[in-house]
Design an enzyme around this catalytic site. Structure first.
Site, PDB file in Angstrom:
ATOM      1  N   HIS A 161      35.517  32.674  42.156  1.00 17.48           N
ATOM      2  CA  HIS A 161      34.323  31.901  41.794  1.00 17.48           C
ATOM      3  C   HIS A 161      34.072  30.847  42.874  1.00 17.48           C
ATOM      4  O   HIS A 161      33.873  31.198  44.029  1.00 17.48           O
ATOM      5  CB  HIS A 161      34.532  31.312  40.398  1.00 17.48           C
ATOM      6  CG  HIS A 161      33.349  30.654  39.770  1.00 17.48           C
ATOM      7  ND1 HIS A 161      32.056  30.801  40.201  1.00 17.48           N
ATOM      8  CD2 HIS A 161      33.282  29.836  38.683  1.00 17.48           C
ATOM      9  CE1 HIS A 161      31.237  30.107  39.427  1.00 17.48           C
ATOM     10  NE2 HIS A 161      31.947  29.508  38.503  1.00 17.48           N
ATOM     11  N   HIS A 197      28.987  40.353  43.923  1.00 20.69           N
ATOM     12  CA  HIS A 197      28.544  39.420  42.878  1.00 20.69           C
ATOM     13  C   HIS A 197      28.345  40.201  41.589  1.00 20.69           C
ATOM     14  O   HIS A 197      27.924  41.350  41.606  1.00 20.69           O
ATOM     15  CB  HIS A 197      27.209  38.770  43.285  1.00 20.69           C
ATOM     16  CG  HIS A 197      26.915  37.528  42.529  1.00 20.69           C
ATOM     17  ND1 HIS A 197      26.354  37.541  41.284  1.00 20.69           N
ATOM     18  CD2 HIS A 197      27.157  36.235  42.823  1.00 20.69           C
ATOM     19  CE1 HIS A 197      26.224  36.296  40.861  1.00 20.69           C
ATOM     20  NE2 HIS A 197      26.705  35.481  41.766  1.00 20.69           N
ATOM     21  N   ASP A 239      28.785  32.080  49.065  1.00 19.82           N
ATOM     22  CA  ASP A 239      29.992  31.512  49.690  1.00 19.82           C
ATOM     23  C   ASP A 239      30.281  32.037  51.083  1.00 19.82           C
ATOM     24  O   ASP A 239      31.188  31.531  51.748  1.00 19.82           O
ATOM     25  CB  ASP A 239      31.198  31.794  48.773  1.00 19.82           C
ATOM     26  CG  ASP A 239      31.070  31.043  47.471  1.00 19.82           C
ATOM     27  OD1 ASP A 239      31.038  31.700  46.409  1.00 19.82           O
ATOM     28  OD2 ASP A 239      30.938  29.812  47.521  1.00 19.82           O
TER      29      ASP A 239
HETATM   30  C1  SDX Z   1      30.318  32.774  42.912  1.00 20.28           C
HETATM   31  O1  SDX Z   1      28.578  34.298  38.591  1.00 20.28           O
HETATM   32  C2  SDX Z   1      28.012  33.556  39.451  1.00 20.28           C
HETATM   33  O2  SDX Z   1      26.822  33.336  39.430  1.00 20.28           O
HETATM   34  C3  SDX Z   1      28.952  32.924  40.458  1.00 20.28           C
HETATM   35  C4  SDX Z   1      28.303  32.149  41.590  1.00 20.28           C
HETATM   36  C5  SDX Z   1      27.646  30.882  41.104  1.00 20.28           C
HETATM   37  O3  SDX Z   1      26.751  30.385  41.795  1.00 20.28           O
HETATM   38  O4  SDX Z   1      28.115  30.339  40.069  1.00 20.28           O
HETATM   39  O5  SDX Z   1      27.339  32.958  42.233  1.00 20.28           O
HETATM   40  C6  SDX Z   1      29.327  31.721  42.620  1.00 20.28           C
HETATM   41  O6  SDX Z   1      31.332  32.808  42.276  1.00 20.28           O
HETATM   42  C7  SDX Z   1      30.002  33.828  43.942  1.00 20.28           C
HETATM   43  C8  SDX Z   1      31.120  34.893  44.062  1.00 20.28           C
HETATM   44  C9  SDX Z   1      32.220  34.316  44.944  1.00 20.28           C
HETATM   45  N1  SDX Z   1      33.399  35.212  44.921  1.00 20.28           N
HETATM   46  C10 SDX Z   1      33.746  35.929  45.991  1.00 20.28           C
HETATM   47  O7  SDX Z   1      33.092  35.986  47.031  1.00 20.28           O
HETATM   48  C11 SDX Z   1      35.069  36.665  45.814  1.00 20.28           C
HETATM   49  C12 SDX Z   1      34.898  38.115  46.283  1.00 20.28           C
HETATM   50  N2  SDX Z   1      34.016  38.801  45.309  1.00 20.28           N
HETATM   51  C13 SDX Z   1      34.679  39.545  44.272  1.00 20.28           C
HETATM   52  O8  SDX Z   1      35.847  38.992  43.773  1.00 20.28           O
HETATM   53  C14 SDX Z   1      33.683  40.084  43.244  1.00 20.28           C
HETATM   54  O9  SDX Z   1      32.620  40.601  43.938  1.00 20.28           O
HETATM   55  C15 SDX Z   1      33.165  39.157  42.157  1.00 20.28           C
HETATM   56  C16 SDX Z   1      34.265  38.504  41.409  1.00 20.28           C
HETATM   57  C17 SDX Z   1      32.254  38.124  42.730  1.00 20.28           C
HETATM   58  C18 SDX Z   1      32.357  40.023  41.209  1.00 20.28           C
HETATM   59  O10 SDX Z   1      33.258  40.878  40.602  1.00 20.28           O
HETATM   60  P1  SDX Z   1      32.766  41.993  39.530  1.00 20.28           P
HETATM   61  O11 SDX Z   1      31.366  41.800  39.112  1.00 20.28           O
HETATM   62  O12 SDX Z   1      33.800  42.050  38.455  1.00 20.28           O
HETATM   63  O13 SDX Z   1      32.727  43.271  40.386  1.00 20.28           O
HETATM   64  P2  SDX Z   1      33.816  44.378  40.391  1.00 20.28           P
HETATM   65  O14 SDX Z   1      35.145  43.767  40.595  1.00 20.28           O
HETATM   66  O15 SDX Z   1      33.609  45.247  39.212  1.00 20.28           O
HETATM   67  O16 SDX Z   1      33.403  45.195  41.724  1.00 20.28           O
HETATM   68  C19 SDX Z   1      32.837  46.451  41.658  1.00 20.28           C
HETATM   69  C20 SDX Z   1      33.505  47.226  42.811  1.00 20.28           C
HETATM   70  C21 SDX Z   1      35.018  47.345  42.665  1.00 20.28           C
HETATM   71  O17 SDX Z   1      35.401  48.500  43.350  1.00 20.28           O
HETATM   72  P3  SDX Z   1      35.634  49.903  42.503  1.00 20.28           P
HETATM   73  O18 SDX Z   1      36.656  49.568  41.426  1.00 20.28           O
HETATM   74  O19 SDX Z   1      34.296  50.273  41.952  1.00 20.28           O
HETATM   75  O20 SDX Z   1      36.175  50.884  43.547  1.00 20.28           O
HETATM   76  O21 SDX Z   1      33.306  46.509  44.048  1.00 20.28           O
HETATM   77  C22 SDX Z   1      34.571  46.120  44.571  1.00 20.28           C
HETATM   78  C23 SDX Z   1      35.548  46.158  43.425  1.00 20.28           C
HETATM   79  O22 SDX Z   1      36.866  46.398  43.918  1.00 20.28           O
HETATM   80  N3  SDX Z   1      34.402  44.758  45.091  1.00 20.28           N
HETATM   81  C24 SDX Z   1      34.818  44.364  46.280  1.00 20.28           C
HETATM   82  C25 SDX Z   1      34.424  43.023  46.395  1.00 20.28           C
HETATM   83  N4  SDX Z   1      33.788  42.659  45.280  1.00 20.28           N
HETATM   84  C26 SDX Z   1      33.788  43.732  44.465  1.00 20.28           C
HETATM   85  N5  SDX Z   1      35.488  45.021  47.264  1.00 20.28           N
HETATM   86  C27 SDX Z   1      35.772  44.287  48.366  1.00 20.28           C
HETATM   87  N6  SDX Z   1      35.407  42.998  48.556  1.00 20.28           N
HETATM   88  C28 SDX Z   1      34.735  42.345  47.591  1.00 20.28           C
HETATM   89  N7  SDX Z   1      34.398  41.081  47.780  1.00 20.28           N
END
Ligand code: SDX
Length: 427
Positions: free
Chosen positions: A264, A303, A361
């Site tokens: 997050h 996201h 971010d």
């Molecule tokens: C913020 O919610 C908000 O609005 C938050 C925010 C705000 O303003 O409040 O926007 C701020 O938190 C932005 C996000 C910051 N976090 C990161 O940058 C961390 C990296 N991102 C991930 O951890 C992830 O994308 C999340 C946590 C942001 C979202 O996770 P989800 O919605 O649970 O997505 P998911 O894990 O189901 O992903 C779907 C697929 C998966 O692969 P498969 O299982 O389908 O093979 O995408 C992959 C995930 O492994 N994936 C990524 C990835 N993010 C998702 N793979 C590599 N790198 C990534 N960053």
């Protein structure tokens, strides 16, 4: 759009559930009567569940749109300023000229904190993470401001809202100064909100400090980009804490704690660590292989809601460019590496198939570094900016006469009923 759905269960039983339309975005199925089926719904992580009705922020994840009270983030970032955005989030409308002046004057009049609050910091090690200090000190505010804790009194709520918006930059700067072993700077109320923050961060008693107006504008825009984002994890935490009747300062401390996580608000800090680990463009292919093997994530990408560009990331990238130009850091290696990472990711099927784009971010850490803000303070900056969003949602929820304490149910898959066994009879 039908105004109800019918669910068939247990063979031939049915239940009709109303469909509620929003002004924008998906309608929702009102499942409050669902427990009549003798079942619960199941949605860990709330992938398809709305927790509340709100009028504050709208996100269209497919189109990459973000509106604060209906105003597109692009227009607010270009034409507004952070304190005016605070007014919009709290009150729901753009202020007229008199309201704008009055709001700014009131906020800037309450930037000091109770002087005894400074003693809290002495209890922390100098190398305490600033977010640990933020959680502790903000949570302690209820011990100092006991005349704004009655959540049922609109005047108390208004005072708490102003106090939090006014004092969060002061506390954030104190965390930085304490880490650096530097004396705290008192606010200068004649400065703008964001210029005052930079003053409290970087002024020294030994010489005059005049914040660079280009950098002030850039940081002010960064505050605007982070001000609110609908029902994200930390805002949902603030709402859940507030639903028990906890005081606003405790609720904001809960939001700060949740924001700290690397998935997050902690992602901006994690992006810089990731860029440092990658080191150079030559190492990107091997890093990307590790991402696809799921040994690590591409931080700052992906996201829950945006399955298109995060509109904030585009503005953040422009701001990054502006600041680096102003500081003559155009060839900043981290910025070059980040742009290369973005270029590679956006053309790679792994990211395209999963609709993974840069989020807010991805570039913010590079800008903050250029502004002289250390990595450990990145999430504090996010918390500073998001406080107005959190407290706006808290106020919207508490003002709702129909508010109920949040208490989710579960799917229980643990042990069935069994009798206690004396220790002498156990194997
Ligand atoms: C913020 O919610 C908000 O609005 C938050 C925010 C705000 O303003 O409040 O926007 C701020 O938190 C932005 C996000 C910051 N976090 C990161 O940058 C961390 C990296 N991102 C991930 O951890 C992830 O994308 C999340 C946590 C942001 C979202 O996770 P989800 O919605 O649970 O997505 P998911 O894990 O189901 O992903 C779907 C697929 C998966 O692969 P498969 O299982 O389908 O093979 O995408 C992959 C995930 O492994 N994936 C990524 C990835 N993010 C998702 N793979 C590599 N790198 C990534 N960053």
């Amino acid at each position: 759009m039908a105004n109800k759905v019918t669910l068939t269960y247990n063979g031939d039983q049915t239940i009709e559930l109303p469909v509620l339309p929003g002004t924008l975005g998906p309608s929702v199925v009102d499942i409050r009567a669902f427990s009549k089926t003798g079942m619960f719904t199941f949605d860990p992580g709330f992938l398809a569940t709305s927790s509340c009705e709100s009028k504050i922020t709208f996100i269209d994840g497919d189109e990459g749109q973000l509106y604060y009270r209906g105003y597109p983030i692009e227009q607010l970032a270009e034409h507004s300023d952070y304190l005016e955005v605070c007014y919009v989030l709290v009150y729901g409308e753009l202020p007229n000229a008199a309201q704008k002046v009055e709001f700014e004057k009131t906020v800037m009049k309450h930037t000091m904190v109770h002087d005894q609050l400074t003693r809290f910091f002495n209890g922390f090690r100098r190398d305490a993470h600033p977010m640990a200090m933020m959680v502790g000190v903000v949570g302690a505010l209820s011990a100092f401001y006991q005349d704004s804790l009655d959540i049922n009194d609109p005047e108390h709520r208004k005072v708490a809202i102003y106090r939090l918006i006014s004092k969060i930059p002061t506390i954030a700067a104190m965390c930085y100064r304490y880490n650096q072993g530097l004396p705290f700077n008192y606010p200068k109320n004649e400065l703008s909100y964001t210029a005052n923050f930079l003053h409290m961060m970087f002024s020294t008693p030994c010489e005059n400090y005049t914040p660079n107006p280009v950098l002030v504008r850039a940081l002010d825009r960064i505050f605007t980009l982070h001000a609110d984002h609908e029902q994200n994890a930390s805002t949902s935490t603030v709402r859940l804490a507030g639903s028990s009747g906890a005081n606003p300062f405790a609720c904001i401390a809960a939001g700060i704690a949740c924001l700290w996580g690397p998935s997050h608000g902690g992602a901006n800090e994690a992006v810089l660590k990731m860029l440092d680990e990658i080191g150079s463009v030559d190492n990107v292919p091997a890093f990307m292989e590790g991402v696809k093997a799921k040994t690590h994530k591409l931080m700052g990408f992906g996201h829950r809601v945006y399955k298109n560009f995060d509109p904030r990331a585009k503005i953040m990238k422009q701001t990054c460019d502006e600041v680096l130009n102003e500081l003559g850091l155009r060839d900043d290696p981290q910025f070059q590496l980040a742009m290369k990472l973005e270029e590679i990711a956006l053309s790679d099927p792994y990211f395209i198939e999963r609709k993974l784009y840069p989020n807010v971010d991805f570039y913010s850490g590079i800008v903050l570094t250029a502004l002289g803000i250390p990595v450990s303070m990145f999430t504090v900056i996010f918390a500073l900016a998001r406080t107005v969003g959190w407290i706006s949602h808290w106020n919207e929820m508490i003002s709702d006469p129909g508010m109920k304490i949040g208490r989710p149910r579960q799917l229980y898959t643990g042990a069935k009923r069994r009798d206690y066994v004396a220790v002498t009879d156990r194997k």
